[in-house]
Design a protein around this motif. Sequence first.
Motif, mmCIF file in Angstrom:
data_model
loop_
_atom_site.group_PDB
_atom_site.id
_atom_site.type_symbol
_atom_site.label_atom_id
_atom_site.label_comp_id
_atom_site.label_asym_id
_atom_site.label_seq_id
_atom_site.Cartn_x
_atom_site.Cartn_y
_atom_site.Cartn_z
ATOM 1 N N GLN A 23 38.615 28.983 29.989
ATOM 2 C CA GLN A 23 38.886 29.605 31.284
ATOM 3 C C GLN A 23 40.375 29.884 31.481
ATOM 4 O O GLN A 23 40.809 30.178 32.593
ATOM 5 C CB GLN A 23 38.348 28.724 32.408
ATOM 6 C CG GLN A 23 36.824 28.699 32.456
ATOM 7 C CD GLN A 23 36.274 27.840 33.571
ATOM 8 O OE1 GLN A 23 36.717 26.722 33.777
ATOM 9 N NE2 GLN A 23 35.278 28.351 34.285
ATOM 10 N N ARG B 70 35.859 33.293 33.137
ATOM 11 C CA ARG B 70 37.248 33.171 33.596
ATOM 12 C C ARG B 70 37.494 33.975 34.861
ATOM 13 O O ARG B 70 38.212 33.539 35.753
ATOM 14 C CB ARG B 70 38.195 33.629 32.491
ATOM 15 C CG ARG B 70 39.668 33.630 32.872
ATOM 16 C CD ARG B 70 40.561 33.907 31.668
ATOM 17 N NE ARG B 70 41.931 34.102 32.115
ATOM 18 C CZ ARG B 70 42.474 35.286 32.374
ATOM 19 N NH1 ARG B 70 41.754 36.388 32.201
ATOM 20 N NH2 ARG B 70 43.717 35.380 32.800
ATOM 21 N N THR B 71 36.889 35.147 34.956
ATOM 22 C CA THR B 71 37.151 36.036 36.080
ATOM 23 C C THR B 71 35.967 36.172 37.033
ATOM 24 O O THR B 71 36.129 36.676 38.142
ATOM 25 C CB THR B 71 37.518 37.443 35.570
ATOM 26 O OG1 THR B 71 36.392 37.988 34.845
ATOM 27 C CG2 THR B 71 38.739 37.391 34.654
ATOM 28 N N ASP C 161 37.479 37.805 29.986
ATOM 29 C CA ASP C 161 36.661 37.573 31.179
ATOM 30 C C ASP C 161 35.826 36.304 31.071
ATOM 31 O O ASP C 161 35.492 35.682 32.071
ATOM 32 C CB ASP C 161 35.731 38.760 31.432
ATOM 33 C CG ASP C 161 36.482 39.987 31.918
ATOM 34 O OD1 ASP C 161 37.386 39.834 32.766
ATOM 35 O OD2 ASP C 161 36.180 41.089 31.437
#
Length: 326
Positions: free
Chosen positions: A253, A279-280, A259
Motif C-alpha cells: 500500500q 493503495r488508491t 493502484d
Amino acid sequence: MNYSESQQVLEKVKNAKNIIVNCHYSPDPDSVGAALSMYQALKKLNKSVTIYSPGEIANNLAFLPAFKKVDVVEFSKVDYTQYDLFIALDSSTWDNIVGNKEFLQPNIDMVVVDHHRSNLGYGSVNLIDKDCVSTCEILKLMFDDWGLRIDVDLANTLLTGIIGDSGAFRYPATTHKTLTIASELMEIGADKDKIIFNLFQCTDYEVLKFWGLALSKLKIEDNFAWTAISNEEYKQFKKPLKAKSSFASVFLQSIDNTDFGFIAVEENKNMLDISFRSRTGIVDTSKIAVEMGGGGHIWAAGGRIEGLPFDKAVDKALQIIKKYSK
C-alpha cells in the motif's frame, strides 16, 4: 438500537447450549479478536463455547485474554452433532472459514457477523455491516444492543481487532464511528499502546528475512505491484505465520505509481494463497478475490489458486488480475 439483527442473534444464543465460534483461514488480528471477543461475551451469558481455528495463531496475539482457548482443527473432522449453533465471524464465505473448497457447509444453525462486502449471507441470521472497518467494530455495537457489560479484557480484545483491520486507524475505511468506538473502549481501560506494540512492533526475525526475499522478487506491471514465493522458498524460512499478510500491509500500500498489489505464496504444494491490498481504492480487490474463491473488501482481500503447480498458478492469477487492473 444499532442493528435490528442484534436481537435475532441474541435469541439464537439464548436458545443454544453448545456454540462454536471461529477464526478464519490464515487468521488475522480482527479474526482472532472477533472470536475471542465473542467467546468472552458468551461466557458472560453462561454459555458453553468452543473456538475453532483452521490454522495456528501468531504469537504476537498471545497477550489477548482467552488466547489459549483457541483449538486448531480441521473443520471437516469436527463432530457438529455436539453443537447447536455456529457463529461465523469475519468470514465472507464458508470456504474462507475452512480453507478447503471440498468440505461443504455442515448441517448446523449458523449466524454470520461480518464486515466484508463480498459476504454471501450464508447464515440463518446475517449481521453484515459493510461500512465498518472491522468485525470487532460490529461486535462492540451488537454487544451494546444486548446491554452486555464490556469489561477491560473484552475492551482490549475488541480494540485489537479494530486496530488490526484499520492499520492503526490509517486505512480509508476508518470512520468517525470507528474512532468513537475506539475511544469508548479506551475509556473502559483498553490499552492502545500495548496493542499497537504487539501488532506492529513485534516482527519475527524469520518474517523479516522472508520480506527480504519477497522484496527482491517484486515486480511492477501496469498499475499493480506483485511478488510470488514458491513452496520450496517458503519452507526455507520455516513457513513463518503472517509473513504474507504483513508484507502486503507494510509494503503493497506504499508503492508509488500503483493502484494495488498482491503477494502470492505457495503455502502448500499446488495451493497458491494470495493477499491483495488496494493503495488508491480505484481497484476493488475483493472482486478479484471472489473470482479466486476468496473474499474481502476494497482495501484488503485474499484468494487462492488450487490444483496447479506454482508457475501455472501464478500465470492463472495474473490472467484473472489483469481483467480488473484497469
